[in-house]
Write a protein that holds these residues in place. Structure first.
Motif, PDB file in Angstrom:
ATOM      1  N   SER A  39      48.553  24.522  40.491  1.00  0.00           N
ATOM      2  CA  SER A  39      47.523  25.303  39.816  1.00  0.00           C
ATOM      3  C   SER A  39      47.824  26.788  39.923  1.00  0.00           C
ATOM      4  O   SER A  39      48.410  27.242  40.901  1.00  0.00           O
ATOM      5  N   ASP A  40      47.413  27.551  38.904  1.00  0.00           N
ATOM      6  CA  ASP A  40      47.589  29.008  38.956  1.00  0.00           C
ATOM      7  C   ASP A  40      46.309  29.702  39.405  1.00  0.00           C
ATOM      8  O   ASP A  40      46.182  30.909  39.272  1.00  0.00           O
ATOM      9  N   GLY A  41      45.344  28.920  39.939  1.00  0.00           N
ATOM     10  CA  GLY A  41      44.109  29.521  40.441  1.00  0.00           C
ATOM     11  C   GLY A  41      43.286  30.202  39.370  1.00  0.00           C
ATOM     12  O   GLY A  41      42.491  31.085  39.657  1.00  0.00           O
ATOM     13  N   GLY A  42      43.443  29.788  38.154  1.00  0.00           N
ATOM     14  CA  GLY A  42      42.676  30.394  37.072  1.00  0.00           C
ATOM     15  C   GLY A  42      43.398  31.524  36.375  1.00  0.00           C
ATOM     16  O   GLY A  42      42.877  32.091  35.412  1.00  0.00           O
ATOM     17  N   GLY A  43      44.590  31.869  36.865  1.00  0.00           N
ATOM     18  CA  GLY A  43      45.350  32.947  36.233  1.00  0.00           C
ATOM     19  C   GLY A  43      44.617  34.273  36.290  1.00  0.00           C
ATOM     20  O   GLY A  43      43.742  34.494  37.117  1.00  0.00           O
ATOM     21  N   ALA A  44      44.956  35.167  35.383  1.00  0.00           N
ATOM     22  CA  ALA A  44      44.301  36.473  35.337  1.00  0.00           C
ATOM     23  C   ALA A  44      42.913  36.387  34.719  1.00  0.00           C
ATOM     24  O   ALA A  44      42.082  37.268  34.917  1.00  0.00           O
ATOM     25  N   GLY A  45      42.650  35.303  34.010  1.00  0.00           N
ATOM     26  CA  GLY A  45      41.372  35.182  33.323  1.00  0.00           C
ATOM     27  C   GLY A  45      40.180  35.011  34.237  1.00  0.00           C
ATOM     28  O   GLY A  45      39.041  35.232  33.806  1.00  0.00           O
ATOM     29  N   MET A  46      40.406  34.596  35.517  1.00  0.00           N
ATOM     30  CA  MET A  46      39.280  34.390  36.409  1.00  0.00           C
ATOM     31  C   MET A  46      38.896  35.664  37.166  1.00  0.00           C
ATOM     32  O   MET A  46      37.939  35.673  37.919  1.00  0.00           O
ATOM     33  N   CYS A  47      39.639  36.750  36.985  1.00  0.00           N
ATOM     34  CA  CYS A  47      39.449  37.941  37.819  1.00  0.00           C
ATOM     35  C   CYS A  47      38.077  38.588  37.607  1.00  0.00           C
ATOM     36  O   CYS A  47      37.564  38.650  36.486  1.00  0.00           O
ATOM     37  N   VAL A  48      37.509  39.055  38.704  1.00  0.00           N
ATOM     38  CA  VAL A  48      36.228  39.758  38.717  1.00  0.00           C
ATOM     39  C   VAL A  48      36.411  41.040  39.528  1.00  0.00           C
ATOM     40  O   VAL A  48      37.454  41.265  40.134  1.00  0.00           O
ATOM     41  N   ILE A  49      35.368  41.886  39.570  1.00  0.00           N
ATOM     42  CA  ILE A  49      35.535  43.209  40.174  1.00  0.00           C
ATOM     43  C   ILE A  49      35.370  43.208  41.691  1.00  0.00           C
ATOM     44  O   ILE A  49      35.601  44.234  42.332  1.00  0.00           O
TER      45      ILE A  49
END
Length: 416
Positions: free
Chosen positions: A312-322
């Motif tokens: 898994s890529d851990g959600g990639g960059a799309g899961m990022c939050v502040i």
């Protein structure tokens, strides 16, 4: 120090503090300035009086230890000036708590006025929520959000997280007084607790409801006479949740359908992806972390795109939050495992200081302040960073109030 000048400064500080609950709701920028001014005023007062005894509190020394380590980690990571500002600015959190506890709220009359101010803010949120539920819009014109949340007087869905921190002192203090009265008064206490929990249900935000149940569970263990109202409130809350399937189907879907699904599949949920990303950052940077705001600034880096599931890529960059949505994960990613230990020490010592001398059957107000201090520091909490307004500002205020009341109770038992 000139006594008249000191007295004038004390009055100004108290008025500013009493305005904070409503400022945190409607004027966050002003509230940020007030908190900074109170911290600076407290430092100036201590310097003029040449009295630095409050700074020897164990919880404050632990906070200073974490702050120093965070600054060092940020330096070692070659951080830009904005990141260094965030590291240096973290000290305002314990400093403002100390200002409230050792200065502004050291006086009993000041604490009584603050109880009224916080109660007014809580009542305002509850009123707006119920108007939005029953009439479709509140006095300020805010409506239900597309995902089903009721925002109350906020412009975004913040009513639940803010309310579940701030409700405990006024609600438990009022319930405690009513439970000692006549039968109609005791029935009013039961209704107050039930109304509070039903409000959290209809707001439609998941974790505030969970922490509302958690808080009332602690209160029922510590407060005499509250077990019955708490159990009834839980039953009414369940009924309110069932009713929301008709009156607020979007909120019902979030609470009764999506939330159990997220818990059952936590590693694949957004929160699970955040945790996996943070742990990967810590695995690669165990000693010094990534510096202040390390999670925010490095989340999109493919070097940390790992998840719990194989491949898994851990959600990639799309899961990022502040931010990391948890104060302990924030400390871990920013300052490594030593930083996590130092922050945990600060949290435990602060909670111990607020809880000091509190026993079953203690003053309901003290119990409420302990719960308010505990909820954002609970290891499984999820929310904004401790210093972020409005929730962080209210937490700082209530933690300082809890420390002031614990000190007053120790000096004069029964003063709470």
């Amino acid at each position: 120090m000139n006594p008249r000048l000191e007295a004038a400064g004390n009055r100004v500080a108290l008025v500013a503090t009493l305005a904070l609950p409503l400022l945190l709701i409607h004027a966050r920028g002003v509230a940020e300035g007030v908190l900074a001014a109170l911290a600076g005023g407290f430092l100036l007062r201590c310097a003029l009086r040449r009295d630095f005894a409050p700074f020897r509190a164990p919880w404050f020394l632990a906070a200073l230890g974490f702050w120093a380590w965070l600054v060092l980690c940020t330096l070692l990571n070659g951080a830009a000036w904005a990141q260094m500002q965030a590291a240096l600015g973290w000290v305002r959190i314990p400093l403002t708590i100390l200002a409230f506890s050792a200065w502004v709220l050291a006086d009993a009359e000041a604490r009584r006025w603050l109880l009224r101010a916080v109660g007014l803010a809580v009542a305002w949120i509850v009123l707006e929520v119920w108007l939005q539920l029953l009439a479709g819009r509140g006095i300020l014109g805010h409506r239900r959000w597309p995902a089903g949340e009721l925002p109350g007087p906020f412009t975004r869905p913040r009513a639940g997280p803010f309310l579940v921190i701030s409700l405990w002192p006024p609600v438990l203090d009022a319930a405690g007084r009513l439970l000692r009265g006549s039968l109609p008064a005791r029935l009013a206490a039961w209704a107050l607790v039930a109304l509070t929990l039903a409000t959290l249900v209809f707001i439609g935000q998941r974790l505030p409801l969970v922490f509302g149940l958690f808080g009332f569970g602690i209160a029922a263990l510590l407060m005499r006479g509250l077990l019955g109202p708490a159990l009834l409130a839980a039953a009414i809350g369940a009924g309110a949740l069932a009713a929301s399937a008709v009156v607020a189907p979007d909120a019902f879907n979030r609470l009764a359908v999506q939330f159990p699904r997220q818990v059952a599949n936590f590693p694949e949920s957004h929160y699970g992806q955040i945790l996996a990303r943070g742990l990967e950052m810590a695995r690669q940077n165990p000693a010094f972390g990534l510096g202040a705001n390390g999670f925010r600034l490095n989340c999109a880096d493919p070097a940390y795109h790992a998840g719990w599931a194989a491949g898994s890529d851990g959600g990639g960059a799309g899961m990022c939050v502040i931010h990391a949505h948890n104060p302990y994960l924030e400390a871990l990613t920013s300052a490594g495992w030593p930083g996590l230990l130092l922050f945990s020490g600060f949290a435990l010592l602060l909670l111990a200081a607020v809880f000091q001398g509190l026993r079953r059957g203690g003053a309901p107000l003290r119990i409420g302040l302990f719960i308010a201090t505990l909820i954002p520091l609970w290891p499984f909490s999820s929310g904004s960073t401790l210093g972020a307004l409005p929730n962080g500002g209210m937490w700082v205020l209530l933690a300082g109030w809890g420390l002031a009341l614990a000190r007053a109770e120790k000096a004069t038992p029964g003063s709470a």
